[in-house]
Design a protein around this motif. Structure first.
Motif, short mmCIF file in Angstrom:
data_model
loop_
_atom_site.label_atom_id
_atom_site.label_comp_id
_atom_site.label_asym_id
_atom_site.label_seq_id
_atom_site.Cartn_x
_atom_site.Cartn_y
_atom_site.Cartn_z
N SER A 11 0.84 -1.20 0.00
CA SER A 11 0.00 0.00 0.00
C SER A 11 0.87 1.25 0.00
N GLU A 13 -0.44 4.25 1.01
CA GLU A 13 -1.20 5.24 1.76
C GLU A 13 -0.33 6.08 2.69
N SER A 14 0.76 5.48 3.20
CA SER A 14 1.62 6.21 4.13
C SER A 14 2.78 6.90 3.43
N ALA A 164 -2.12 7.23 13.41
CA ALA A 164 -2.67 7.09 12.05
C ALA A 164 -2.84 5.62 11.67
N ASP A 165 -3.98 5.33 11.04
CA ASP A 165 -4.20 4.04 10.38
C ASP A 165 -4.13 2.84 11.32
N ARG A 166 -4.43 3.01 12.56
CA ARG A 166 -4.44 1.85 13.46
C ARG A 166 -5.81 1.19 13.45
N THR A 167 -5.81 -0.13 13.51
CA THR A 167 -7.04 -0.90 13.61
C THR A 167 -7.06 -1.63 14.94
N VAL A 182 -11.41 1.48 13.42
CA VAL A 182 -10.40 1.88 12.46
C VAL A 182 -10.05 3.35 12.66
N SER A 183 -8.81 3.62 13.00
CA SER A 183 -8.31 4.99 13.20
C SER A 183 -9.22 5.82 14.10
N ASP A 195 -2.00 -6.13 10.39
CA ASP A 195 -2.25 -6.20 8.95
C ASP A 195 -1.78 -7.52 8.34
N ASP A 218 -12.02 -1.65 0.52
CA ASP A 218 -11.21 -1.74 1.74
C ASP A 218 -11.53 -3.02 2.49
N GLU A 246 5.25 4.43 9.32
CA GLU A 246 4.15 5.22 8.76
C GLU A 246 4.41 6.70 8.88
#
Length: 374
Positions: A11, A13-14, A164-167, A182-183, A195, A218, A246
């Motif tokens: 990805s 995204e970061s 950021a972006d933590r699940t 999610v986040s 992930d 997603d 990230e």
């Protein structure tokens, strides 16, 4: 584990948060520890788990990654049957060449998934660094009868997860996932997804196809959260060191943590060594008056000045009277005589002129772009 194939999703995204460092490379190709790339750790984890069929879904800026991986020989993945498959983006009527999310990326590469002879799929992101084998995770997946098993950890002091972006996962007494955040601005649960997902290939194919029919892209939001009551989703806890790249700071902290032998040894060397592409270089050379303290200095470096608490990649040169402290200098950086660097991350081939002084902070290191002249 021989009945499992691996799928790594790179990805991007970061990438924007790492600014100049990911302008010409993906996060998976980011150099760490003086001689490695992030992808080395992920591939080594799979190879040590006897996974010999690995697909790598790439997106933008993948030239550096392909140059590093080549045929996969360094990981014993250059095979007649199975091996390493690099899956770059391509444009067709149904594929725009860029992916809106992991589901979209897998849909565009379903041909590879369907051709895999293995029954189970181990899907991984590309920005989380940890060292493990997946045998016990597979065992728990089979015992629990799970549809999907998620690898997670509970971040402690020093473990690098930003906001950021933590699940986050809520688990019951049997480690079944009963809620996902999610986040969130304020999280309710301590368990953080890494992930990594294990599931049957047939289930993966079904989820991807049904999601594509409804334009869902997603995996976490559109599949796990929406179908949490229908699917049996369990979690497997990882106990070791974890770092997620990230941001500039998290990348800096990972490399600084590798100066600690208690972190470096289990993450890179024992019991499961991380493999990487080998490049033959002469040993590092320390001239008269040179000083190096608590640093990782790669082959081909020439040290005439002082290096302290730093990570130096291949071919770095530190001139007379120069001081490099708490820095990360990538391949072929030259620091001329008398220059002083503190809390600096320099990309490859940068040139720091004589008597220059560049000072950053631990929480906000200075980043010097590739080929820059300062």
């Amino acid at each position: 584990m021989k009945d499992v194939f691996g799928l790594i999703y790179t990805s991007d995204e970061s990438d924007v948060r790492l600014r100049d460092l990911t302008r010409s490379r993906s996060i998976a190709a980011m150099p760490i520890g003086g001689r490695y790339r992030v992808i080395d750790v992920l591939l080594s984890n799979m190879v040590h788990s006897d996974i010999t069929n690995v697909g790598l879904i790439t997106q933008r800026n993948y030239h550096s990654l392909m140059d590093h991986l080549e045929s996969g020989k360094a990981w014993d993945l250059n095979r007649k049957r199975d091996g390493l498959f690099i899956l770059p983006p391509y444009v067709t009527r149904s594929n725009t060449g860029g992916y809106a999310g992991m589901l979209d990326a897998i849909r565009s590469n379903l041909g590879y998934v369907r051709r895999a002879s293995q029954r189970y799929a181990l899907i991984s992101g590309s920005s989380t660094v940890f060292n493990t084998t997946f045998d016990d995770m597979m065992k728990k997946h089979m015992e629990s009868g799970a549809d999907i098993t998620i690898l997670y950890n509970v971040p402690g002091e020093g473990e690098l997860f930003s906001d950021a972006d933590r699940t986050y996962l809520k688990l019951d007494e049997n480690n079944r996932v009963v809620d996902i955040e999610v986040s969130p601005h304020l999280h309710s649960y301590p368990n953080v997804s890494m992930d990594v997902y294990l599931m049957d290939k047939a289930l993966l194919t079904y989820l991807v196809e049904i999601s594509a029919a409804h334009y869902r892209t997603d995996f976490v939001r559109d599949v796990l959260i929406n179908q949490l009551s229908e699917l049996k989703v369990y979690a497997y806890k990882y106990e070791g060191y974890v770092s997620r790249i990230e941001s500039i700071y998290s990348y800096y902290r990972l490399n600084m943590d590798l100066l600690n032998e208690e972190i470096r040894t289990p993450l890179l060397y024992r019991p499961n060594p991380v493999y990487t592409k080998v490049k033959d270089e002469v040993p590092a050379r320390y001239e008269a008056g040179a000083k190096a303290v608590n640093s990782l200095v790669a082959d081909g470096c020439i040290i005439e000045g002082t290096v302290e608490n730093s990570v130096l990649f291949r071919g770095v040169r530190v001139g007379k009277g120069a001081v490099v402290k708490d820095c990360i200098l990538m391949q072929s950086v030259e620091v001329q005589d008398g220059a002083q660097l503190s809390h600096v991350i320099s990309d490859k081939n940068a040139f720091i002129k004589r008597d220059r002084r560049i000072v950053g902070q631990e929480s906000y290191p200075v980043v010097i772009e590739k080929n820059a002249v300062i």
